[in-house]
Scaffold this active site. Structure first.
Site, PDB file in Angstrom:
ATOM      1  N   ASP A   1       1.030  -1.096  -0.194  1.00  0.00           N
ATOM      2  CA  ASP A   1       0.011  -0.019   0.053  1.00  0.00           C
ATOM      3  C   ASP A   1       0.905   1.330  -0.109  1.00  0.00           C
ATOM      4  O   ASP A   1       1.702   1.516   0.980  1.00  0.00           O
ATOM      5  CB  ASP A   1      -1.027   0.137   1.257  1.00  0.00           C
ATOM      6  N   HIS A   2       1.038   1.974  -1.265  1.00  0.00           N
ATOM      7  CA  HIS A   2       2.139   2.969  -1.256  1.00  0.00           C
ATOM      8  C   HIS A   2       2.142   3.970  -0.102  1.00  0.00           C
ATOM      9  O   HIS A   2       2.859   4.581   0.086  1.00  0.00           O
ATOM     10  CB  HIS A   2       2.140   3.424  -2.690  1.00  0.00           C
TER      11      HIS A   2
ATOM     12  N   GLU B   1      -8.398  14.252  -3.820  1.00  0.00           N
ATOM     13  CA  GLU B   1      -7.813  14.244  -5.256  1.00  0.00           C
ATOM     14  C   GLU B   1      -8.555  15.251  -6.094  1.00  0.00           C
ATOM     15  O   GLU B   1      -9.576  15.328  -6.199  1.00  0.00           O
ATOM     16  CB  GLU B   1      -7.713  13.010  -5.894  1.00  0.00           C
TER      17      GLU B   1
ATOM     18  N   ASP C   1     -11.298   1.538  -3.399  1.00  0.00           N
ATOM     19  CA  ASP C   1      -9.804   2.143  -4.098  1.00  0.00           C
ATOM     20  C   ASP C   1      -9.190   2.886  -3.068  1.00  0.00           C
ATOM     21  O   ASP C   1      -7.800   2.713  -3.127  1.00  0.00           O
ATOM     22  CB  ASP C   1     -10.321   3.021  -5.189  1.00  0.00           C
TER      23      ASP C   1
ATOM     24  N   HIS D   1      -5.656   2.766   1.748  1.00  0.00           N
ATOM     25  CA  HIS D   1      -4.965   4.106   2.158  1.00  0.00           C
ATOM     26  C   HIS D   1      -5.485   4.638   3.335  1.00  0.00           C
ATOM     27  O   HIS D   1      -4.704   4.957   4.383  1.00  0.00           O
ATOM     28  CB  HIS D   1      -4.937   5.072   1.182  1.00  0.00           C
TER      29      HIS D   1
HETATM   30  C1  BG6 Z   1      -3.870   4.733  -5.744  1.00  0.00           C
HETATM   31  C2  BG6 Z   1      -5.570   4.815  -6.403  1.00  0.00           C
HETATM   32  O1  BG6 Z   1      -4.030   3.318  -4.962  1.00  0.00           O
HETATM   33  O2  BG6 Z   1      -3.766   5.800  -5.164  1.00  0.00           O
HETATM   34  C3  BG6 Z   1      -5.688   5.928  -7.262  1.00  0.00           C
HETATM   35  O3  BG6 Z   1      -5.891   3.504  -7.150  1.00  0.00           O
HETATM   36  C4  BG6 Z   1      -5.134   7.151  -6.435  1.00  0.00           C
HETATM   37  O4  BG6 Z   1      -7.113   5.988  -7.583  1.00  0.00           O
HETATM   38  C5  BG6 Z   1      -3.797   7.242  -5.836  1.00  0.00           C
HETATM   39  O5  BG6 Z   1      -5.313   8.260  -7.409  1.00  0.00           O
HETATM   40  C6  BG6 Z   1      -3.675   8.284  -5.033  1.00  0.00           C
HETATM   41  O6  BG6 Z   1      -2.283   8.091  -4.666  1.00  0.00           O
HETATM   42  P1  BG6 Z   1      -1.411   9.313  -4.113  1.00  0.00           P
HETATM   43  O7  BG6 Z   1      -0.054   8.781  -3.668  1.00  0.00           O
HETATM   44  O8  BG6 Z   1      -1.249  10.251  -5.300  1.00  0.00           O
HETATM   45  O9  BG6 Z   1      -2.106  10.096  -3.172  1.00  0.00           O
END
Ligand code: BG6
Length: 501
Positions: free
Chosen positions: A183-184, A222, A241, A246
């Site tokens: 999970d980044h 976003e 998503d 997250h």
């Molecule tokens: C991803 C989602 O996991 O995270 C995307 O699938 C989303 O829909 C993205 O845009 C958001 O990542 P970050 O790092 O830009 O907040």
């Protein structure tokens, strides 16, 4: 990052012709290479079903690196040295494809350490894990054998049952210690800083509970829409998503108990405990606690954008939410009665991920405060992105003869304090996987516990699938219904002022 360099290994990226590889994975691996964090024996194989020649593949990757946040470390010579380690291989996710892959790995790299990254559509996760296992690419787990590890990108399952099924496949093929569910968000520096803020300081933890905290707000907003992923997103929605993963991790790190150590087991044990303490929202309570909505046409950053239902790949009558806000409680001793408000959406007014701890008001007996003009309670804001940092709002006396009290915001910013932006999340995570450190990855029981909270919400959505969703104009702060969710509790959504960098 630890600065440790992993043992020589080959990274095999499945889904190498896709967007994730070009935009995130390769820029991150290039960044590690440019910083000298990859071993001499590092090799990369890009594997995908698309036929493509090596030069065209490298050209795509180069463009991705140059367009990424890592563009500051762009250097043609470094790229040249990096590109020499990369090989493209096309093939299917079937027995034949894996046999050819195994043979070519054996010929070019010998029986070395293998890190597989599944940057493919989720339907391919289980077949790839099984195929690798059946082809003998999963080395035995003995101390002197080379290692094999697997990184599974999100989404991990579509619901609780599919997540459990995927966990079963992974247990059979790779084992838990070799599975790295990514999970980044957990690789983001500011997310990790939540642990430091809470547990490396004496002043926050004593007030981090229901005695002093009035409520907590977590926002992941976003400005982007579905970005050419309409078909995928329409089957997914904001709940799956962003909220299931997250936001659940942010919530865990904000609210969990102190772990007994900073290792993978201890931290993840606490996260699981927290997820299990989340109060479920059953169908009958859905309407008072959850708001879902969809963006309509509007303007974002001065540009006209279409509504969600007009995006390519989205069904015309779709009831998939692009926005969700909800109120939940953590039913444990520390947080009894403290609401946690979570909201996330696409095509909102700004790209902001923030956690805000709203403290209780002081007794309104001094400083001339009255019921209509109460003193503003303290607020602690943790800016996850962008402009990463921490802000604290407190009351100060305005200089002068009168006792005039006004809130002031004190700011800490990463970029100004440390002279550089925090590193990219994927760099940290890929390096940790190569080092075998799973602290920032999701454990099987953790992913299931997060789905357990989300499952009743999905059931309620399914129940309401014939009802139209509220809408919000693209570029706004979301639907009126989400404001009403807060107003019903005498509160409002608030984002702390973002300091100028
Ligand atoms: C991803 C989602 O996991 O995270 C995307 O699938 C989303 O829909 C993205 O845009 C958001 O990542 P970050 O790092 O830009 O907040």
């Amino acid at each position: 990052m630890s600065g440790k360099v992993p043992d020589p290994f080959t990274l095999v990226i499945f889904g190498a012709s896709g967007d994730l590889t070009r935009r995130k994975l390769i820029p991150a691996v290039y960044g590690l290479f440019a910083d000298g964090l990859l071993p001499d024996g590092f090799r990369l194989v890009g594997y995908a079903r698309t036929e493509k020649n090596q030069d065209a593949f490298l050209e795509e990757l180069r463009e991705g690196v140059q367009a990424s946040a890592r563009a500051d470390s762009w250097d043609p010579q470094t790229w040249h040295a990096f590109a020499k380690r990369i090989r493209y291989q096309h093939g299917g996710y079937d027995a034949d494809g894996f046999r050819i892959l195994a043979k070519s790995l054996e010929q070019t790299h010998g029986p070395g350490n293998l890190l597989f990254d599944l940057a493919t559509p989720p339907v391919a996760f289980a077949p790839i894990a099984e195929g690798l296992h059946d082809t003998g690419l999963v080395h035995p787990e003995t101390p002197d054998a080379p290692w094999s590890r697997i990184i599974v990108e999100k989404p991990f399952g579509h619901d609780l049952a599919s997540a459990r099924e995927l966990n079963r496949t992974l247990r059979r093929t790779f084992s838990e210690t070799r599975t790295f569910r990514i999970d980044h968000y957990l690789g983001k520096e500011t997310v990790q800083n939540l642990l430091v803020l809470r547990f490396a300081n004496a002043i926050f933890e004593p007030v981090w509970n229901q005695k002093y905290v009035d409520h907590v707000q977590i926002t992941v907003s976003e400005t982007i829409g579905v970005e050419g992923r309409g078909g995928y997103y329409d089957q997914t929605g904001a709940l799956r998503d962003i909220l299931q993963n997250h936001m659940m991790h942010l919530l865990c790190l904000v609210a969990m108990e102190p772990p007994i150590a900073l290792d993978a087991h201890a931290i993840r044990d606490e996260k699981v405990k927290l997820l299990r303490a989340l109060r479920p929202i059953p169908q009958k309570c859905f309407a008072e606690n959850v708001v879902r909505a969809q963006y309509a046409a509007g303007a974002v950053g001065g540009e006209r954008v279409p509504g969600y239902r007009d995006e390519a790949g989205v069904a015309p009558g779709s009831v998939t939410e692009t926005y969700v806000a909800l109120k939940t409680f953590v039913d444990n001793w520390r947080w009894a009665g403290v609401p946690f408000y979570l909201r996330t959406g696409k095509r909102l007014a700004a790209r902001i991920t923030d956690v805000a701890i709203h403290f209780k008001p002081v007794p309104q007996v001094l400083f001339g405060a009255d019921a209509d003009h109460p003193l503003k309670p303290n607020q602690l804001g943790i800016r996850i992105q962008p402009n990463e940092g921490i802000s604290l709002q407190f009351q100060t006396k305005v200089p002068g003869p009168a006792m005039e009290v006004r809130p002031y915001q004190m700011d800490f910013g990463y970029a100004s304090a440390f002279g550089r932006e925090p590193p990219d999340a994927y760099e940290r995570l890929l390096l940790d996987a190569a080092l075998g450190d799973s602290t920032l990855f999701i454990r099987a029981d953790e992913v299931e516990a997060a789905w357990e909270f989300v499952e009743p919400l999905l059931e309620a959505c399914e129940h309401e699938k014939d009802k139209a969703l509220p809408t919000y104009a693209a570029g706004s702060w979301g639907p009126a219904e989400a404001d009403q969710l807060m107003e019903a509790d005498g509160r409002k959504w608030e984002l702390m002022k973002r300091p100028v960098r």
